[in-house]
Design an enzyme around this catalytic site. Sequence first.
Site, short mmCIF file in Angstrom:
data_model
loop_
_atom_site.label_atom_id
_atom_site.label_comp_id
_atom_site.label_asym_id
_atom_site.label_seq_id
_atom_site.Cartn_x
_atom_site.Cartn_y
_atom_site.Cartn_z
CG HIS A 76 -0.38 0.01 2.54
ND1 HIS A 76 0.00 1.17 3.18
CD2 HIS A 76 -0.10 -1.00 3.40
CE1 HIS A 76 0.48 0.88 4.38
NE2 HIS A 76 0.44 -0.43 4.55
CG ASP A 78 -2.99 3.96 2.60
OD1 ASP A 78 -2.41 2.92 2.22
OD2 ASP A 78 -3.97 3.94 3.38
CG ASP A 108 2.45 0.34 8.04
OD1 ASP A 108 2.17 -0.38 7.06
OD2 ASP A 108 1.60 0.67 8.89
CD GLU A 138 -3.04 -1.79 5.41
OE1 GLU A 138 -3.17 -2.77 6.16
OE2 GLU A 138 -2.55 -0.70 5.78
CD GLU A 139 -1.69 2.27 7.41
OE1 GLU A 139 -2.43 1.82 8.31
OE2 GLU A 139 -0.49 1.97 7.32
#
Length: 429
Positions: A76, A78, A108, A138-139
């Site tokens: 991801h 984001d 991350d 994703e977050e």
Amino acid sequence: MADVVELCAQLVRFDTTNRGHGDSEGEREAAEFVAGVLSEAGIEPKILESAPRRANVLARVPGTDPALPPLLIQGHLDVVPADPVDWSVHPFSGEVRDGFLWGRGTVDMKDFCAMVLSLLSDGLRPRRELVLAFVADEEDRGEWGAHWLAAEHREFFDGCAAAISETGGYTYHAPAADGRTVRLYPVGTAERGTAHMRVTARGRAGHGSRRNDDNAVVHLVDALHRIAAHRWPVHLTPTVEAFLRRAGEALGVSVDLSDVDGTLARLGPAAALVENAVRNSCTPTMLDAGYKVNVIPSVAQAQLDTRVLPGSEEDLFATIDSLLGPHVEREFVAHQPPVQAPVDSPWFEAMAAALRAEDPEAVVVPFCMGGGTDAKAFSPLGINCYGFAPLWVPEGYPYNAMAHGVDERVPVEGLRFGKRVLGHLLSSV
């Protein structure tokens, strides 16, 4: 050759903050950068927007053996918010200092995205076809990213046998019973499912000064107390059982599966890798009741963050219903089932071999995430999803505090180690 550190720094400098509930800076510029790197490597990408500025990048890389089913690589773009006031460096600076690359997303998970891009820029020839997905959102809930892609562009993932993404393959320094330090490398083979629930208690409205035996607030508080006080039983999944056996053997610790709590105590710091995955959990996190202090409301509500292990959903929900009692009902706010991939598989063995190629003393163990990732979108497509974003980290480096934490940073040499490990895997698997 494309330097993985510089690629990661460039990705970090794109502010792709996702505040949740649709409030996001968007991934568009980062996606365009990723697409540009892929194009320069001779790979044809496409950018798909699920909503304005919520951009996803898809691409395919041919393998040297077209008879093999493809491997999905998903990451991801984001990141969660970061307040510059709290940080030692600006969170979107991508600054290299003291042997670390600093910035939001370095762990991350823009590090993994950079490793993949760097390998492809160097001309990697994978053994099998790679399906690439650099995704949005994703977050938050993944509705503008992985879940949208799985629903609206499912055909792109047809035939993928397995997937790799966060979280796993990083160094975990664990003390052994004889005083040695053992380097464990947990590889994600399972995730607890997510069931966010709204619970609603109903009663009789009335004046706050008068007796009321049908008080919705009291019904709710009693139910939440029962939930919070409940001791969830141990539920051993294949992943957790394999972790306990293999980590115990490596650390010289006796493992008794009939006494998991005792085994965790003997594992010492290594227990942190598994302690949230031996039981289900249900945690009250939000409350909403009343509008005036002298009025007993007819409705009171709360939200519960519930995490469920593979193979235990039916028992979990039945237990919650019995704990809530007759005056409280529940509904899902979000529901994503658990994820489980085979532990004893050629995929896991290939990941272990790739790690040992760079660290011959690596002890590779399966690992169940207490939280969740975008694997929850791809697993229902029949894809075995693994957490494998390899990273070497020095002893004393607080890896678990980095993701979503202040002063997030990644070791420069760790990035280079991870790229080499990933290269071994993709060239051989």
